[in-house]
Design a protein around this motif. Structure first.
Motif, PDB file in Angstrom:
ATOM      1  N   GLN A   1      20.937 -16.504  70.264  1.00  0.00           N
ATOM      2  CA  GLN A   1      21.933 -15.532  70.358  1.00  0.00           C
ATOM      3  C   GLN A   1      21.265 -14.297  69.436  1.00  0.00           C
ATOM      4  O   GLN A   1      21.807 -13.258  69.888  1.00  0.00           O
ATOM      5  N   ARG A   2      20.562 -14.516  68.510  1.00  0.00           N
ATOM      6  CA  ARG A   2      20.236 -13.396  67.580  1.00  0.00           C
ATOM      7  C   ARG A   2      19.119 -12.570  68.281  1.00  0.00           C
ATOM      8  O   ARG A   2      19.364 -11.312  68.390  1.00  0.00           O
ATOM      9  N   VAL A   3      18.339 -13.228  69.201  1.00  0.00           N
ATOM     10  CA  VAL A   3      17.426 -12.327  70.003  1.00  0.00           C
ATOM     11  C   VAL A   3      17.951 -11.614  71.218  1.00  0.00           C
ATOM     12  O   VAL A   3      17.899 -10.563  71.260  1.00  0.00           O
ATOM     13  N   ALA A   4      19.092 -12.346  71.657  1.00  0.00           N
ATOM     14  CA  ALA A   4      20.210 -11.539  72.605  1.00  0.00           C
ATOM     15  C   ALA A   4      20.604 -10.272  72.255  1.00  0.00           C
ATOM     16  O   ALA A   4      20.835  -9.276  72.667  1.00  0.00           O
ATOM     17  N   MET A   5      21.092 -10.510  70.924  1.00  0.00           N
ATOM     18  CA  MET A   5      21.726  -9.320  70.288  1.00  0.00           C
ATOM     19  C   MET A   5      20.770  -8.096  70.125  1.00  0.00           C
ATOM     20  O   MET A   5      20.928  -6.832  70.217  1.00  0.00           O
ATOM     21  N   ILE A   6      19.435  -8.467  69.695  1.00  0.00           N
ATOM     22  CA  ILE A   6      18.395  -7.382  69.636  1.00  0.00           C
ATOM     23  C   ILE A   6      18.220  -6.845  70.700  1.00  0.00           C
ATOM     24  O   ILE A   6      18.245  -5.632  70.982  1.00  0.00           O
ATOM     25  N   ARG A   7      18.203  -7.624  71.921  1.00  0.00           N
ATOM     26  CA  ARG A   7      18.139  -7.129  73.329  1.00  0.00           C
ATOM     27  C   ARG A   7      19.009  -6.117  73.824  1.00  0.00           C
ATOM     28  O   ARG A   7      18.962  -5.029  74.476  1.00  0.00           O
ATOM     29  N   ALA A   8      20.162  -6.407  73.384  1.00  0.00           N
ATOM     30  CA  ALA A   8      21.434  -5.420  73.739  1.00  0.00           C
ATOM     31  C   ALA A   8      21.440  -4.143  72.978  1.00  0.00           C
ATOM     32  O   ALA A   8      21.977  -3.227  73.612  1.00  0.00           O
ATOM     33  N   LEU A   9      20.384  -4.094  71.862  1.00  0.00           N
ATOM     34  CA  LEU A   9      20.472  -3.008  71.237  1.00  0.00           C
ATOM     35  C   LEU A   9      19.207  -1.929  71.514  1.00  0.00           C
ATOM     36  O   LEU A   9      19.288  -0.899  71.070  1.00  0.00           O
ATOM     37  N   VAL A  10      18.393  -2.387  72.383  1.00  0.00           N
ATOM     38  CA  VAL A  10      17.024  -1.538  72.553  1.00  0.00           C
ATOM     39  C   VAL A  10      17.474  -0.580  73.846  1.00  0.00           C
ATOM     40  O   VAL A  10      16.721  -0.483  74.806  1.00  0.00           O
ATOM     41  N   GLN A  11      18.716  -0.209  73.863  1.00  0.00           N
ATOM     42  CA  GLN A  11      19.240   0.988  74.805  1.00  0.00           C
ATOM     43  C   GLN A  11      20.032   1.853  74.330  1.00  0.00           C
ATOM     44  O   GLN A  11      20.787   1.572  73.475  1.00  0.00           O
ATOM     45  N   PRO A  12      20.266   2.970  74.858  1.00  0.00           N
ATOM     46  CA  PRO A  12      21.272   3.790  74.631  1.00  0.00           C
ATOM     47  C   PRO A  12      22.511   3.283  75.117  1.00  0.00           C
ATOM     48  O   PRO A  12      22.638   2.806  76.298  1.00  0.00           O
ATOM     49  N   PHE A  13      23.763   3.686  74.509  1.00  0.00           N
ATOM     50  CA  PHE A  13      24.970   3.162  75.036  1.00  0.00           C
ATOM     51  C   PHE A  13      26.074   4.184  74.400  1.00  0.00           C
ATOM     52  O   PHE A  13      26.133   4.327  73.406  1.00  0.00           O
ATOM     53  N   ASP A  14      27.214   4.168  75.475  1.00  0.00           N
ATOM     54  CA  ASP A  14      28.418   4.537  75.035  1.00  0.00           C
ATOM     55  C   ASP A  14      29.468   3.541  74.494  1.00  0.00           C
ATOM     56  O   ASP A  14      30.174   3.744  73.623  1.00  0.00           O
ATOM     57  N   PHE A  15      29.164   2.329  75.043  1.00  0.00           N
ATOM     58  CA  PHE A  15      29.956   0.861  74.575  1.00  0.00           C
ATOM     59  C   PHE A  15      29.022   0.013  74.654  1.00  0.00           C
ATOM     60  O   PHE A  15      28.203  -0.384  75.278  1.00  0.00           O
ATOM     61  N   ILE A  16      29.241  -1.143  73.617  1.00  0.00           N
ATOM     62  CA  ILE A  16      28.614  -2.385  73.773  1.00  0.00           C
ATOM     63  C   ILE A  16      29.712  -3.219  73.813  1.00  0.00           C
ATOM     64  O   ILE A  16      30.812  -3.398  73.148  1.00  0.00           O
ATOM     65  N   LEU A  17      29.542  -4.317  74.880  1.00  0.00           N
ATOM     66  CA  LEU A  17      30.425  -5.320  75.172  1.00  0.00           C
ATOM     67  C   LEU A  17      29.851  -6.737  74.822  1.00  0.00           C
ATOM     68  O   LEU A  17      28.673  -7.125  75.284  1.00  0.00           O
ATOM     69  N   ALA A  18      30.307  -7.301  73.461  1.00  0.00           N
ATOM     70  CA  ALA A  18      29.738  -8.454  72.943  1.00  0.00           C
ATOM     71  C   ALA A  18      30.691  -9.518  73.235  1.00  0.00           C
ATOM     72  O   ALA A  18      31.842  -9.718  72.939  1.00  0.00           O
ATOM     73  N   ASP A  19      30.347 -10.638  74.007  1.00  0.00           N
ATOM     74  CA  ASP A  19      30.944 -11.531  74.758  1.00  0.00           C
ATOM     75  C   ASP A  19      30.559 -12.882  73.824  1.00  0.00           C
ATOM     76  O   ASP A  19      29.524 -13.466  73.769  1.00  0.00           O
ATOM     77  N   GLU A  20      31.892 -13.218  73.031  1.00  0.00           N
ATOM     78  CA  GLU A  20      31.545 -14.422  72.264  1.00  0.00           C
ATOM     79  C   GLU A  20      30.157 -14.337  71.589  1.00  0.00           C
ATOM     80  O   GLU A  20      29.161 -15.268  71.870  1.00  0.00           O
ATOM     81  N   PRO A  21      29.925 -13.472  70.707  1.00  0.00           N
ATOM     82  CA  PRO A  21      28.348 -13.114  70.221  1.00  0.00           C
ATOM     83  C   PRO A  21      28.163 -13.941  69.078  1.00  0.00           C
ATOM     84  O   PRO A  21      26.807 -14.492  68.776  1.00  0.00           O
ATOM     85  N   ILE A  22      28.973 -14.958  68.408  1.00  0.00           N
ATOM     86  CA  ILE A  22      28.509 -15.565  67.327  1.00  0.00           C
ATOM     87  C   ILE A  22      29.077 -17.109  67.380  1.00  0.00           C
ATOM     88  O   ILE A  22      29.212 -17.742  66.227  1.00  0.00           O
ATOM     89  N   SER A  23      29.014 -17.603  68.418  1.00  0.00           N
ATOM     90  CA  SER A  23      29.730 -18.862  68.863  1.00  0.00           C
ATOM     91  C   SER A  23      29.034 -19.798  68.002  1.00  0.00           C
ATOM     92  O   SER A  23      29.247 -21.000  67.706  1.00  0.00           O
TER      93      SER A  23
END
Length: 214
Positions: free
Chosen positions: A148-170
């Motif tokens: 999950q932590r690796v996936a979060m880092i991957r989600a942040l290595v791009q420009p974005f206007d919105f970030i959609l975090a689906d069940e990020p810390i289950s």
């Protein structure tokens, strides 16, 4: 992109239901850039469906989903590719990592496409999240919480206007959940982005500006 609007959207699977009680389905609601939202849902209420409509993986609904004033049902494949690369980042509930690759390789696949973050910044996030020693570990051999932590880092290595975090810390303890929330919010703030967190239970302890029920 400054706003995501759902206008009278009803998933096809709910089309025969007359008892829908939702802040989103069959209603008009907007999510604005620079603001923080929590979308709460019970199981089976369409949380994954909502996420799929935002990122354009599904279009099985009546009503309209707008990005600013543009109806997304009219988007071409290339427009959706641009949206996912430069405007909407999605942290998937099922993570969608490559188990045969290392943690760093999973990040760099995306970062090489965007060229958005330095390796120094990526390594700093690994350290902050307590997985600094896992950069060269195969994803398939890491725990789900580590993934999950690796996936979060991957989600942040791009420009974005919105970030959609689906069940990020289950699968995270409170300490790591708090660290992950801070990293995400710091990056969103630096980009002036909107944040939409979805949950059917445990969710990030953040200062949500609005909570909506799915």
């Amino acid at each position: 992109m400054n706003k995501i609007t759902f206008q009278k959207v009803v998933p096809s699977v709910f089309s025969e239901r007359k008892d829908l009680v939702s802040d989103i389905w069959a209603n008009d609601i907007s999510f604005e850039k620079g603001h923080l939202y929590l979308v709460e849902a019970d199981s089976g209420k369409g949380k994954s469906t909502f996420c799929s409509y935002v990122v354009g993986y599904r279009h099985d609904y009546t009503g309209h989903v707008f990005f600013d004033d543009n109806d997304t049902k009219q988007y071409t494949v290339s427009q959706w590719v641009d949206m996912r690369r430069s405007h909407i980042s999605h942290l998937f509930q099922e993570l969608r990592l490559f188990p045969e690759l290392t943690a760093m390789e999973n990040i760099q696949i995306k970062n090489k496409l965007t060229g958005f973050k330095s390796e120094k910044q990526i390594l700093e996030w690994f350290d902050m999240l307590g997985i600094g020693d896992k950069t060269n570990s195969l994803i398939g051999r890491m725990s789900f919480g580590q993934q999950q932590r690796v996936a979060m880092i991957r989600a942040l290595v791009q420009p974005f206007d919105f970030i959609l975090a689906d069940e990020p810390i289950s699968h995270l303890d409170d300490r790591n959940a708090a660290i992950m929330g801070k990293i995400m919010m710091d990056e969103a703030k630096s980009q002036g982005a909107g944040v939409i967190v979805t949950s059917i239970g445990k969710h990030m302890n953040l200062n949500y500006e609005r909570t909506v029920k799915l």
